[in-house]
Design a protein around this motif. Structure first.
Motif, PDB file in Angstrom:
ATOM      1  N   GLY A   1       0.818  -1.213   0.000  1.00 33.73           N
ATOM      2  CA  GLY A   1       0.000   0.000   0.000  1.00 33.73           C
ATOM      3  C   GLY A   1       0.849   1.259   0.000  1.00 33.73           C
ATOM      4  O   GLY A   1       2.058   1.209  -0.267  1.00 33.73           O
ATOM      5  N   ALA A   2       0.210   2.383   0.306  1.00 32.58           N
ATOM      6  CA  ALA A   2       0.890   3.688   0.238  1.00 32.58           C
ATOM      7  C   ALA A   2       2.120   3.703   1.143  1.00 32.58           C
ATOM      8  O   ALA A   2       2.040   3.352   2.318  1.00 32.58           O
ATOM      9  N   ARG A   3       3.242   4.124   0.580  1.00 34.92           N
ATOM     10  CA  ARG A   3       4.500   4.076   1.346  1.00 34.92           C
ATOM     11  C   ARG A   3       4.723   5.336   2.168  1.00 34.92           C
ATOM     12  O   ARG A   3       4.155   6.390   1.894  1.00 34.92           O
ATOM     13  N   THR A   4       5.599   5.208   3.139  1.00 30.63           N
ATOM     14  CA  THR A   4       6.101   6.384   3.855  1.00 30.63           C
ATOM     15  C   THR A   4       7.415   6.800   3.181  1.00 30.63           C
ATOM     16  O   THR A   4       7.982   6.044   2.380  1.00 30.63           O
ATOM     17  N   GLY A   5       7.903   7.964   3.550  1.00 35.45           N
ATOM     18  CA  GLY A   5       9.169   8.424   3.006  1.00 35.45           C
ATOM     19  C   GLY A   5      10.306   7.468   3.330  1.00 35.45           C
ATOM     20  O   GLY A   5      11.171   7.187   2.499  1.00 35.45           O
ATOM     21  N   LYS A   6      10.259   6.951   4.544  1.00 34.63           N
ATOM     22  CA  LYS A   6      11.327   6.044   4.981  1.00 34.63           C
ATOM     23  C   LYS A   6      11.317   4.772   4.111  1.00 34.63           C
ATOM     24  O   LYS A   6      12.365   4.303   3.654  1.00 34.63           O
ATOM     25  N   GLU A   7      10.118   4.264   3.873  1.00 37.49           N
ATOM     26  CA  GLU A   7      10.022   3.046   3.048  1.00 37.49           C
ATOM     27  C   GLU A   7      10.509   3.304   1.629  1.00 37.49           C
ATOM     28  O   GLU A   7      11.185   2.472   1.021  1.00 37.49           O
ATOM     29  N   TYR A   8      10.177   4.496   1.098  1.00 36.36           N
ATOM     30  CA  TYR A   8      10.639   4.845  -0.251  1.00 36.36           C
ATOM     31  C   TYR A   8      12.162   4.877  -0.288  1.00 36.36           C
ATOM     32  O   TYR A   8      12.800   4.263  -1.162  1.00 36.36           O
TER      33      TYR A   8
ATOM     34  N   GLN B   1       1.311  11.954   2.257  1.00 33.23           N
ATOM     35  CA  GLN B   1       0.040  11.290   1.939  1.00 33.23           C
ATOM     36  C   GLN B   1      -0.574  10.587   3.163  1.00 33.23           C
ATOM     37  O   GLN B   1      -1.742  10.222   3.139  1.00 33.23           O
ATOM     38  N   HIS B   2       0.212  10.460   4.243  1.00 34.56           N
ATOM     39  CA  HIS B   2      -0.314   9.803   5.446  1.00 34.56           C
ATOM     40  C   HIS B   2      -0.788  10.809   6.498  1.00 34.56           C
ATOM     41  O   HIS B   2      -1.243  10.416   7.559  1.00 34.56           O
ATOM     42  N   ARG B   3      -0.645  12.108   6.181  1.00 32.93           N
ATOM     43  CA  ARG B   3      -1.030  13.116   7.178  1.00 32.93           C
ATOM     44  C   ARG B   3      -2.544  13.037   7.418  1.00 32.93           C
ATOM     45  O   ARG B   3      -3.312  12.940   6.457  1.00 32.93           O
ATOM     46  N   ASP B   4      -2.926  13.121   8.683  1.00 35.75           N
ATOM     47  CA  ASP B   4      -4.337  12.908   9.040  1.00 35.75           C
ATOM     48  C   ASP B   4      -5.305  13.801   8.278  1.00 35.75           C
ATOM     49  O   ASP B   4      -6.360  13.362   7.861  1.00 35.75           O
ATOM     50  N   ASP B   5      -4.922  15.086   8.109  1.00 37.17           N
ATOM     51  CA  ASP B   5      -5.880  16.021   7.506  1.00 37.17           C
ATOM     52  C   ASP B   5      -6.004  15.874   5.991  1.00 37.17           C
ATOM     53  O   ASP B   5      -6.835  16.550   5.376  1.00 37.17           O
ATOM     54  N   VAL B   6      -5.176  15.031   5.352  1.00 36.36           N
ATOM     55  CA  VAL B   6      -5.271  14.902   3.883  1.00 36.36           C
ATOM     56  C   VAL B   6      -5.506  13.458   3.427  1.00 36.36           C
ATOM     57  O   VAL B   6      -5.744  13.210   2.245  1.00 36.36           O
ATOM     58  N   ARG B   7      -5.465  12.543   4.374  1.00 42.64           N
ATOM     59  CA  ARG B   7      -5.587  11.118   4.006  1.00 42.64           C
ATOM     60  C   ARG B   7      -6.846  10.841   3.192  1.00 42.64           C
ATOM     61  O   ARG B   7      -6.837  10.017   2.282  1.00 42.64           O
ATOM     62  N   ASP B   8      -7.932  11.556   3.511  1.00 38.48           N
ATOM     63  CA  ASP B   8      -9.198  11.232   2.835  1.00 38.48           C
ATOM     64  C   ASP B   8      -9.130  11.480   1.330  1.00 38.48           C
ATOM     65  O   ASP B   8      -9.802  10.806   0.563  1.00 38.48           O
ATOM     66  N   PHE B   9      -8.319  12.426   0.888  1.00 38.14           N
ATOM     67  CA  PHE B   9      -8.210  12.588  -0.570  1.00 38.14           C
ATOM     68  C   PHE B   9      -6.886  12.080  -1.147  1.00 38.14           C
ATOM     69  O   PHE B   9      -6.765  11.882  -2.343  1.00 38.14           O
ATOM     70  N   MET B  10      -5.899  11.838  -0.283  1.00 36.36           N
ATOM     71  CA  MET B  10      -4.618  11.331  -0.804  1.00 36.36           C
ATOM     72  C   MET B  10      -4.644   9.814  -1.008  1.00 36.36           C
ATOM     73  O   MET B  10      -3.840   9.273  -1.762  1.00 36.36           O
ATOM     74  N   LEU B  11      -5.542   9.138  -0.303  1.00 32.67           N
ATOM     75  CA  LEU B  11      -5.525   7.670  -0.331  1.00 32.67           C
ATOM     76  C   LEU B  11      -6.921   7.117  -0.603  1.00 32.67           C
ATOM     77  O   LEU B  11      -7.926   7.776  -0.334  1.00 32.67           O
ATOM     78  N   PHE B  12      -6.971   5.909  -1.113  1.00 27.36           N
ATOM     79  CA  PHE B  12      -8.244   5.192  -1.254  1.00 27.36           C
ATOM     80  C   PHE B  12      -7.924   3.694  -1.126  1.00 27.36           C
ATOM     81  O   PHE B  12      -6.768   3.291  -1.301  1.00 27.36           O
ATOM     82  N   PRO B  13      -8.919   2.860  -0.818  1.00 28.62           N
ATOM     83  CA  PRO B  13      -8.619   1.446  -0.626  1.00 28.62           C
ATOM     84  C   PRO B  13      -8.338   0.737  -1.952  1.00 28.62           C
ATOM     85  O   PRO B  13      -9.097   0.899  -2.911  1.00 28.62           O
ATOM     86  N   SER B  14      -7.271  -0.010  -1.997  1.00 22.10           N
ATOM     87  CA  SER B  14      -6.959  -0.762  -3.223  1.00 22.10           C
ATOM     88  C   SER B  14      -8.073  -1.758  -3.507  1.00 22.10           C
ATOM     89  O   SER B  14      -8.488  -2.494  -2.618  1.00 22.10           O
ATOM     90  N   PRO B  15      -8.552  -1.801  -4.766  1.00 24.78           N
ATOM     91  CA  PRO B  15      -9.608  -2.766  -5.097  1.00 24.78           C
ATOM     92  C   PRO B  15      -9.132  -4.221  -4.969  1.00 24.78           C
ATOM     93  O   PRO B  15      -9.952  -5.125  -4.849  1.00 24.78           O
ATOM     94  N   THR B  16      -7.820  -4.455  -4.969  1.00 26.69           N
ATOM     95  CA  THR B  16      -7.348  -5.835  -4.852  1.00 26.69           C
ATOM     96  C   THR B  16      -6.933  -6.213  -3.424  1.00 26.69           C
ATOM     97  O   THR B  16      -7.273  -7.281  -2.947  1.00 26.69           O
TER      98      THR B  16
ATOM     99  N   GLY C   1      -7.286  -3.982  -0.570  1.00 30.59           N
ATOM    100  CA  GLY C   1      -8.028  -3.252   0.469  1.00 30.59           C
ATOM    101  C   GLY C   1      -7.156  -2.278   1.246  1.00 30.59           C
ATOM    102  O   GLY C   1      -7.659  -1.457   2.010  1.00 30.59           O
ATOM    103  N   GLU C   2      -5.860  -2.340   1.034  1.00 34.98           N
ATOM    104  CA  GLU C   2      -4.959  -1.416   1.753  1.00 34.98           C
ATOM    105  C   GLU C   2      -5.077  -0.005   1.160  1.00 34.98           C
ATOM    106  O   GLU C   2      -5.396   0.137  -0.036  1.00 34.98           O
ATOM    107  N   PRO C   3      -4.771   1.038   1.972  1.00 36.51           N
ATOM    108  CA  PRO C   3      -4.804   2.393   1.404  1.00 36.51           C
ATOM    109  C   PRO C   3      -3.703   2.561   0.349  1.00 36.51           C
ATOM    110  O   PRO C   3      -2.544   2.189   0.603  1.00 36.51           O
ATOM    111  N   VAL C   4      -4.092   3.082  -0.806  1.00 38.98           N
ATOM    112  CA  VAL C   4      -3.118   3.336  -1.876  1.00 38.98           C
ATOM    113  C   VAL C   4      -3.299   4.771  -2.373  1.00 38.98           C
ATOM    114  O   VAL C   4      -4.304   5.415  -2.071  1.00 38.98           O
ATOM    115  N   SER C   5      -2.324   5.247  -3.161  1.00 36.09           N
ATOM    116  CA  SER C   5      -2.316   6.657  -3.571  1.00 36.09           C
ATOM    117  C   SER C   5      -3.426   6.959  -4.584  1.00 36.09           C
ATOM    118  O   SER C   5      -3.649   6.205  -5.538  1.00 36.09           O
TER     119      SER C   5
END
Ligand SMILES: Cc1cc2nc3c(=O)[nH]c(=O)nc-3n(C[C@H](O)[C@H](O)[C@H](O)COP(=O)(O)OP(=O)(O)OC[C@H]3O[C@@H](n4cnc5c(N)ncnc54)[C@H](O)[C@@H]3O)c2cc1C
Length: 492
Positions: A2-9, A50-65, A67-71
């Motif tokens: 799913g959506a990565r953090t900076g550290k993971e990138y 993309q993981h910041r609380d105030d923007v997650r609702d538009f930065m992420l959505f559940p992967s159709p495959t 279910g994890e949050p993706v970009s």
């Protein structure tokens, strides 16, 4: 994943470092080298954002495959709200980089969204394209792309170049996939990417003789035999003196493929010259144009702020032509905004119900942005003039015996010398420095040759039915006979 953090990138990039060359030096880890690490950190910051609380609702959505949050860059839009969500995602990243990183990965995210939505175009490879899109989305991978061919002899088609593998082509097919050899330009952000996407982008139409060059594929950037030869870096300088170049040098590189294996599942077009001639049918510009217009908007807004504040500092904002110049920049801002909104309002679904933004207003911005930007840079020079050089060479001057001179002579009406230098070094980085020059070149060419782009999209592919209807309405409203009757004093 799913959506990565900076550290993971950064950790993945460090583990899978591509082969990167700056001059004669091989960079073994771009996340650590002084010339490349700053931009890698800026890109990592976007992943964190993309993981910041105030923007997650538009930065992420559940992967159709999974279910994890993706970009959201991978959201296949079906409603107007989905398009707005995409817009907000692109804008947040563009604002975070002040529009100065053209190839943040949401550019290719937008491209792959279109590829997936138009996967039928790829014929028997359609499922490979869909699977690849899902793989990139679910692992939040960073992609670069390299399409143009090496400028060795532009008068000749691919097959007639001095060496048959100057242009990237298929050497042979094996059980495992294609072996490819040759070069492609310019892989912007190549050193920072996990994967590279390749297909032909040429002013020429391909012919049967060019078949071996008619390929589209994607592979990891650390594939054996693939290397990136970089231009001069701007990173590694200090932040006060080069506030933009020191942080936002996304790098441009020539990608050299030295007998590289492309596994079959990653081959999307295989030596199909007719298909590459029709690749525009994917309509990927509807999505990439959405992203690039939003990115341009951020850049123009940032520059307008700079022009406004800078001219206030030295009171040149009093002069009408200075106001007119800044007004020119804000005009471009509003036109860009209008085009983005028009593209969303006039979006049309494809046969699977996926909404494609209307590409027409987005093309209009591409065909204007490549001319506006050099003009905007010129405007910065015209309104700031010598002020662009009226700063000490280096920040350490403020900690030296000449500090008194600097404080006295290099202040502005509305700012201390330190405040003035801070702002005007930003202006210098855009209007004068090598970094600024590269940005002008980028805006002119990133979407292709400006003249041919405008001829193709605003003339050859333009729908003239409305303009012609208006003309015909007028021409059919009178006749020669009417005029003759009038002259003879008859009834018109
Ligand atoms: C900063 C920067 C970043 C870039 N990033 C990317 C990237 O991330 N990915 C990517 O794939 N590409 C990238 N590009 C490459 C970009 O797509 C090309 O620069 C663009 O398509 C123009 O091609 P060219 O540079 O090869 O110019 P050329 O094609 O060599 O053109 C040079 C001149 O010759 C003329 N010309 C060339 N061929 C013909 C012809 N057949 N008929 C008539 N006139 C002709 C052109 O009009 C132009 O004036 C980038 C370019 C720049 C400058």
């Amino acid at each position: 994943m799913g959506a990565r953090t900076g550290k993971e990138y950064l950790e993945r990039l460090s583990r899978h470092s591509p082969e990167v060359w700056i001059g004669g030096e091989r960079i073994t880890d771009v996340t650590k080298h002084p010339a490349t690490a700053p931009a890698a950190r800026e890109l990592a910051r976007l992943y964190d954002l993309q993981h910041r609380d105030d923007v997650r609702d538009f930065m992420l959505f559940p992967s159709p495959t999974t279910g994890e949050p993706v970009s959201t860059q991978f959201l296949l839009p079906r409603t107007h709200e989905d398009l707005l969500k995409r817009r907000k995602m692109h804008k947040l990243w563009a604002d975070a980089t002040f529009g100065l990183m053209g190839r943040t990965t949401d550019f290719i995210g937008a491209m792959l969204t279109a590829w997936c939505a138009s996967a039928r175009f790829f014929g028997e490879s359609a499922d490979r394209v869909r699977a690849y899109f899902a793989y990139v989305r679910d692992n939040d991978l960073f992609l670069t792309h390299a399409l143009a061919d090496p400028p060795v002899d532009r008068s000749k088609p691919p097959h007639a170049q001095p060496d048959p593998f100057t242009y990237l082509g298929v050497v042979r097919e094996t059980e495992d996939g294609l072996i490819v050899r040759g070069a492609k330009m310019l892989a912007t952000a190549g050193p920072y990417a996990d994967e590279i996407l390749v297909w032909p982008f040429s002013l020429r139409r391909y012919t049967p003789e060019d078949a071996r060059y008619a390929i589209a594929f994607a592979i990891p950037t650390d594939s054996p035999g693939l290397r990136f030869i970089c231009r001069e870096p701007y990173g590694g300088t200090d932040i006060f003196d080069h506030p933009l170049g020191s942080r936002f040098d996304e790098m441009d590189a020539v990608a050299v493929f030295d007998d590289v294996l492309v596994p079959w599942e990653r081959v999307f077009i295989n030596q199909d010259w007719e298909r590459v001639n029709r690749i525009w049918e994917i309509n990927s510009n509807a999505f990439t144009g959405h992203q690039t217009s939003i990115r341009l908007l951020s850049k123009l807004q940032f520059i307008a702020g700079l022009a406004y504040r800078g001219t206030q500092m030295v009171q040149t904002d009093q002069f009408p032509h200075v106001r007119d110049a800044i007004g020119e920049i804000t005009t471009y801002i509003e036109l860009t905004k209008a085009a983005i909104i028009a593209s969303e309002t006039e979006a049309q679904p494809n046969e699977d119900g996926i909404l494609f933004p209307n590409v027409r207003p987005l093309f209009a911005i591409r065909n204007s942005g490549n001319r506006w930007y050099p003009r905007v840079r010129e405007l910065l020079q015209l309104i700031f003039a010598g002020s662009l050089l009226y700063t000490p060479a280096r920040a350490d001057a403020f900690a030296s015996p000449i500090r008194e001179d600097i404080d006295k002579y290099m202040r502005a009406a509305e700012a201390s010398a330190e405040e003035r230098a801070k702002l005007f070094k930003v202006a210098y980085d855009l209007a004068v420095s090598s970094f600024g020059g590269r940005h002008e070149l980028y805006e002119r060419f990133y979407a292709g040759d400006p003249m041919f782009l405008r001829i193709n999209t605003q003339y050859l592919l333009y729908d003239f039915s409305e303009p012609l209807k208006l003309l015909d309405d007028l021409l059919s409203s009178y006749s020669l006979q009417d005029a003759l009757n009038q002259l003879r004093g008859g009834v018109a």
